[in-house]
Design a protein around this motif. Sequence first.
Motif, PDB file in Angstrom:
ATOM      1  N   ASN A 347       0.847  -1.183   0.000  1.00  0.00           N
ATOM      2  CA  ASN A 347       0.000   0.000   0.000  1.00  0.00           C
ATOM      3  C   ASN A 347       0.885   1.236   0.000  1.00  0.00           C
ATOM      4  N   ASP A 349       0.257   4.256  -0.332  1.00  0.00           N
ATOM      5  CA  ASP A 349      -0.231   5.453   0.331  1.00  0.00           C
ATOM      6  C   ASP A 349      -0.096   5.369   1.842  1.00  0.00           C
ATOM      7  N   ARG A 586       0.440   0.530 -11.939  1.00  0.00           N
ATOM      8  CA  ARG A 586      -0.651   1.494 -11.804  1.00  0.00           C
ATOM      9  C   ARG A 586      -1.864   0.997 -12.576  1.00  0.00           C
ATOM     10  N   GLU A 602      -7.560   6.895 -12.187  1.00  0.00           N
ATOM     11  CA  GLU A 602      -6.546   5.981 -11.663  1.00  0.00           C
ATOM     12  C   GLU A 602      -7.024   5.486 -10.317  1.00  0.00           C
ATOM     13  N   TRP A 603      -6.815   4.195 -10.061  1.00  0.00           N
ATOM     14  CA  TRP A 603      -7.277   3.573  -8.828  1.00  0.00           C
ATOM     15  C   TRP A 603      -6.139   3.407  -7.838  1.00  0.00           C
ATOM     16  N   ASN A 604      -6.459   3.554  -6.575  1.00  0.00           N
ATOM     17  CA  ASN A 604      -5.573   3.121  -5.495  1.00  0.00           C
ATOM     18  C   ASN A 604      -5.926   1.667  -5.218  1.00  0.00           C
ATOM     19  N   GLU A 605      -5.081   0.748  -5.690  1.00  0.00           N
ATOM     20  CA  GLU A 605      -5.404  -0.672  -5.553  1.00  0.00           C
ATOM     21  C   GLU A 605      -5.570  -1.082  -4.100  1.00  0.00           C
ATOM     22  N   SER A 606      -4.747  -0.545  -3.236  1.00  0.00           N
ATOM     23  CA  SER A 606      -4.732  -1.006  -1.851  1.00  0.00           C
ATOM     24  C   SER A 606      -6.015  -0.657  -1.112  1.00  0.00           C
ATOM     25  N   GLU A 607      -6.643   0.461  -1.481  1.00  0.00           N
ATOM     26  CA  GLU A 607      -7.848   0.885  -0.789  1.00  0.00           C
ATOM     27  C   GLU A 607      -9.097   0.692  -1.619  1.00  0.00           C
ATOM     28  N   LYS A 611      -7.972   7.205  -7.053  1.00  0.00           N
ATOM     29  CA  LYS A 611      -6.834   8.025  -6.659  1.00  0.00           C
ATOM     30  C   LYS A 611      -6.884   9.393  -7.325  1.00  0.00           C
TER      31      LYS A 611
END
Length: 1171
Positions: A347, A349, A586, A602-607, A611
Amino acid sequence: MSSLSRELVFLILQFLEEEKFKESVHNVGFFDEATKVPLCFVKNHRHAIVSVFAPLQGRLEKESGFFFNMKYFEEKVQAGEWEEVEKYLSGYTKVDDNRYSMKIFFEIRKQKYLEALDRQDKAKAVEILVTDLRVFSTFNEDLYKEITQLLTLGNFRENEQLSKYGDTKTARSIMLIELKKLIEANPLFRDKLVFPTLKSSRLRTLINQSLNWQHQLCKNPRPNPDIKTLFTDHTCAPPNGALGAAPVNLPVAAVAKPAAFTSLGTHGPFPTAAAAANAGALAGWMANAAASSTVQASVVTASSMPMPPNQVSILKRPITPPATLGMVDYQNLEQEQLMKRLRLAQNVDEVTYPATRQQASWSLDDLPRTVAFTIQQGSTVTSMDFNPSHHTLLLVGSGNGDITLWEVALRERLVTKPFKIWEPTACSLPFQASMVKDPPISVSRVAWSPDGNFIGAAFTKHLIHLYAYPGSNDLRQHLEIDAHVGCVNDIAFAHPNKQLCVVTCGDDKLIKVWDMNGRKLFNFEGHEAPVYSICPHHKENIQFIFSTAIDGKIKAWLYDNMGSRVDYDAPGQWCTTMLYSADGSRLFSCGTSKDGESFLVEWNESEGAIKRTYAGFRKKSTGVVQFDTTQNHFLAAGEDNQIKFWDMDHINVLASIDADGGLPSIPRLRFNKEGNLLAVTTADNGFKILATAAGLRSLRAIETPSFDVLRTPVESTALKVAGTSAAAATNISPNEPKVERSSPIKPSSILNGVDTMARSTEKPRSLEDVSDRSKPWQLVEIVEPGQCRQVTMSDNSDSSSKVSRLLYTNSGVGILALGSNGVQKLWKWVRNEQNPSGKAVYVPKATSNVVPQHWQPNSGLLMTNDVSGVNLEDAVPCIALSKNDSYVMSACGGKVSLFNMMTFKVMTTFMPPPPASTFLAFHPQDNNIIAIGMEDSTIHIYNVRVDEVKSKLKGHQKRVTGLAFSTSLNILVSSGADAQLCVWSIDTWEKRKSISIQMPAGKAPVGDTRVQFFSDQIRLLVIHETQLATYDASKMERIRQWIPQDGLSAPISYAAYSCNGQLIYATFCDGNIGVFDADSLRLRCRIAPSAYISQAALNGSQPPYPVVVASHPQESNQIAIGMTDSSVKVIEPLESDGKWGVSPPAENGMLITRTASSSTTSNHTPDQIQR
């Protein structure tokens, strides 16, 4: 201990530090002895985690072993708290773990001993000597005796070595410097010296999120809940004052959704079970999937728990929440295993480890915006995909069902496959009925397999077709599958369990996975609407699939039968496509709503949260917007009759172009792998090719040029002064010559073996080339033994072992050969009357008596590699020599051995297989650093001195076959059996760039690829069995290319620069040796096998040929070749000649040749220009 437990340790350490519980950080017993799982602890006054329920059992850092607090260690050393110092160290290492640990403990105990002597406390000194220092006597008895003798001195400073010992404080500071160096070099402390970067109060954040989730599940949620304990789950009391029901483990779907209430905390709404977000990308999505956009919950006040205001994004409403309330409880072993399986990425972020990244510079010139040409397809283009290896080979699917393969550089349609049903009787009845009712069928999607060996096509009715692409101008039918009921909307290739598979989706709401024999492996059900697109991907060893449906739902699947792991709403909630950046780091999606509003995010994969959202679309689109990514830096989408580009890191449009007009309202587009070409559909049933400057050069190079293109302006003028045009003088049409498609030169970026691309780095010609211009040029051909000087070193002990690797020593007086049996042999030239200099000098064969001696030490040892348990047929021998010729490193399928070149003794061995080592290279500035290419496609950066792999580089798909350092550019270039070149930074070991070598048509991108830098450390020679090529490594742009043909048509076995860089020596599998001008890659001399191989051997069943060639480090015209019959030959031109021919002139296209049968330039026609 699980990775989540490890992260929890860091969170608690951060919390204790922030709360100023300094001693607790180091002195709290923390772990359950049976399970090694961290215990919960609470301090009620501040809703914080402080009080301890376990007995004091040691230090948190020491017991976990995750983080070595150097600051704490320094404080204890400076304070002289030696018992605490050793206790702290014991959590990480013991005295006899390795030499670094032994040295650390020795220095500490020696200092303690000296301080006791300095205090004149002889009793304590004796105790330390007997109790603490005696353990070292078994390793160095003399040193122990010398230490013991210090007891007899009135002042130990009388000892010469201790005469400069100062006061205690200074001595401790000096020792501390040494201890820090030893700790940093100790492999046991690797990754334990740096505390991860965490957002402040991260543990508070997780507790707050957990309480929010508990509050959401309350049957009677109250707007201002009073949280009094963390020992039990929170529940709000009913309004009538009765106690609320105890929380139970019910499915979330059975729990009523709470009413919205005002948020009191600074965080605002929190997603479900966000504590699991750090488990990785997919796990984060899974945990967050149950968060509701209608609920805004925060149950801890800002005053009691200050938090960053932007912790977590608001998420869309869920469809499929987690199965149970306890899903993210890290103490549940089954759930912990599940989270391990779902771990995809760090993660970025939340937790990041320090790393140095080099920022690349970008400009608009890196975008393909120039229209190169337009090509007519003849039917609406519905899908396009570039070949992953041959960057100008474009696959096109059409509205009429045709599949076409284009060589776009030549604007040539290589093959077209009209739609037809291969086996009608095998098709399902619904499909047969649909074909009768509505016969027209279109291509919905085309795709290349990652290796470029297969093509997949999905159709608007039921079927997918798989074709094998053998590398020629043909597509061979491989498999037809009646895959879905209705339209097959998408097709992609994936590698679950390292097996090439096909993934499809369709109108029947299903995703299916097929093996390459047509067997269905998985059938994923769960979407409630037709599935629009799929995106297979992997993180580390976890393979998964993202899917999107036309109701806007995003789901994620592992290759099992446990259902979807993610249930999310895509922006716009309609048709959406998902793509990863080229490096897989990404994730992006692009789609359009039913109202015509388009979204690129764009996605924050972890959450599982968005993004960034990119701006620049118009209000209403008339269709579904298509997009693509390139160069890990740019996005492109087609909309409003334009192509719009974005920088991935900025939301605003970077540039918009209309490509000279003629685009449809929603054009489809596709980048090639290099990112220098972009295909975009036109409104009149065709497509355009847009290019960067580099892309335009590659297109022009591949085009078959006219004769005039080959001349410089000066040369063209000279011919006109002579009274005739270039075309008339050579009887060549000024138009592009017509060459049959079967010609080996047609599809490559060369003309008669040499490409015509302008060089970006030029080397000045030698004076001899200028002086020889007045003479008619002739190709020098060495066909008789008397036409050159040579000497042979035979190995009669094992003629079945070929010479696999060959090196000159750096001094130039020896040759080192590594056989396929793992044995290395060294030949040396010695000083004698005929050879007073001791250099490798030869006289003609008839009188030659200067033969290098097979050299061995007096012990009779051989330098033999460890080949126990190795199948020598599959082994890849590799060798590297240190700059001072003092030691050689080699392997042959087994461990890497380091040999002393004087004694032939093995100094050390390392890197036992698997995987086996396949290429070795010393760091040019540090002989202790070795780059090791591996069979599993990785590169290990290994430090011999500390016996440690410093970095592991991943970028190739197949084994690594070449490595070359450039100190000028500060890079390492690697090559692999996947025909890929990767560029790595020597400073950070990060990958800067990756390119595929351009293969001639009909040739698959496989086979060993080797690389060698010229002495300027900029020009790079790339060797493959299909070609020689030179590159400007500063840009990784190709300068020249030559492919085997005519008299040199066999595969290339090896090649090398001469020491002065003016020549390139290449050996061929038919025994020929070519000497090329390095500047132009034009052949200047051919050495036929008859010149150095006996006629009897040539007439044998398996004539020998050179496997490897090495050039002398000082004599530019001397080479050594290693043969398949285990012999080594050294070859030079006659003394009367002094060199291997002269460079071919460029002033005319017709070159004089000796005989058509022997010359590589034979059988000239007006359309064949000298290479």
